[in-house]
Scaffold this motif. Structure first.
Motif, short mmCIF file in Angstrom:
data_model
loop_
_atom_site.label_atom_id
_atom_site.label_comp_id
_atom_site.label_asym_id
_atom_site.label_seq_id
_atom_site.Cartn_x
_atom_site.Cartn_y
_atom_site.Cartn_z
N GLN A 36 0.83 -1.21 0.00
CA GLN A 36 0.00 0.00 0.00
C GLN A 36 0.86 1.26 0.00
O GLN A 36 0.58 2.22 -0.72
N GLU A 37 1.92 1.26 0.78
CA GLU A 37 2.82 2.42 0.82
C GLU A 37 3.52 2.62 -0.52
O GLU A 37 3.66 3.75 -0.99
N LEU A 38 3.95 1.53 -1.14
CA LEU A 38 4.58 1.62 -2.45
C LEU A 38 3.61 2.22 -3.48
O LEU A 38 3.97 3.13 -4.22
N LEU A 39 2.38 1.72 -3.49
CA LEU A 39 1.39 2.23 -4.44
C LEU A 39 1.04 3.69 -4.15
O LEU A 39 0.87 4.49 -5.06
N ARG A 40 0.94 4.04 -2.87
CA ARG A 40 0.65 5.43 -2.51
C ARG A 40 1.76 6.35 -3.01
O ARG A 40 1.49 7.42 -3.56
N CYS A 41 2.99 5.95 -2.84
CA CYS A 41 4.12 6.76 -3.32
C CYS A 41 4.08 6.90 -4.84
O CYS A 41 4.35 7.99 -5.37
N GLN A 42 3.72 5.83 -5.54
CA GLN A 42 3.64 5.88 -7.00
C GLN A 42 2.55 6.85 -7.46
O GLN A 42 2.75 7.62 -8.39
N VAL A 43 1.41 6.81 -6.79
CA VAL A 43 0.31 7.71 -7.15
C VAL A 43 0.70 9.16 -6.89
O VAL A 43 0.47 10.04 -7.72
N ARG A 44 1.33 9.41 -5.75
CA ARG A 44 1.75 10.78 -5.44
C ARG A 44 2.83 11.26 -6.39
O ARG A 44 2.87 12.42 -6.77
N GLU A 45 3.71 10.36 -6.78
CA GLU A 45 4.77 10.73 -7.72
C GLU A 45 4.18 11.09 -9.09
O GLU A 45 4.58 12.07 -9.70
N LYS A 46 3.21 10.32 -9.54
CA LYS A 46 2.56 10.62 -10.82
C LYS A 46 1.80 11.94 -10.76
O LYS A 46 1.75 12.67 -11.73
N ALA A 47 1.20 12.22 -9.60
CA ALA A 47 0.46 13.47 -9.44
C ALA A 47 1.37 14.63 -9.07
O ALA A 47 0.91 15.75 -8.92
#
Length: 129
Positions: A89-100
């Motif tokens: 979940q933390e990995l995916l959250r970081c990916q989403v924030r990085e894309k945004a």
């Protein structure tokens, strides 16, 4: 080969998560008494978990063309105990924030005076005369 569900992992999502799951699985095999790696396809387990999460169905109501509900629940429970679900979940959250392009270091919350007073009133015990 089954028809994909809308909740299935894409190849890009799988590439992000797979190293974590592979490392977890290797660690479990090393610690197991038999050294058996199991026969369950963990990508299908992840697809079933995403389906269950999205649809909110009961474990036993998972479609029959996904992994068996008991295997999916077994891995869900193990991953929760080992903390793998939180790391994913933390990995995916970081990916989403990085894309945004959102900085994950700085998070702000604004509380105004009426919100604080209302929260304080709800938590304070009422005195009776």
């Amino acid at each position: 080969m089954r028809e994909p569900y809308f909740s299935d992992l894409s190849n890009e999502q799988r590439a992000l998560i797979e190293p974590m799951i592979t490392a977890w699985k290797q660690g479990r095999v090393v610690r197991s008494a038999t050294g058996d790696s199991g026969s369950c396809d963990l990508r299908e387990v992840m697809n079933a978990l995403f389906y269950q999460n999205r649809m909110g169905c009961q474990w036993r109501m998972l479609p029959h063309d996904l992994s068996a509900w008991s295997a999916v629940f077994y891995y869900f429970r193990l991953w929760r105990e080992d903390g793998l679900d939180q790391r994913i979940q933390e990995l995916l959250r970081c990916q989403v924030r990085e894309k945004a392009r959102v900085s994950y270091r700085y998070t702000a919350a604004i509380l105004d005076d009426p919100v604080l007073r209302a929260a304080a009133c709800r938590r304070s015990p009422r005195l009776r005369a």
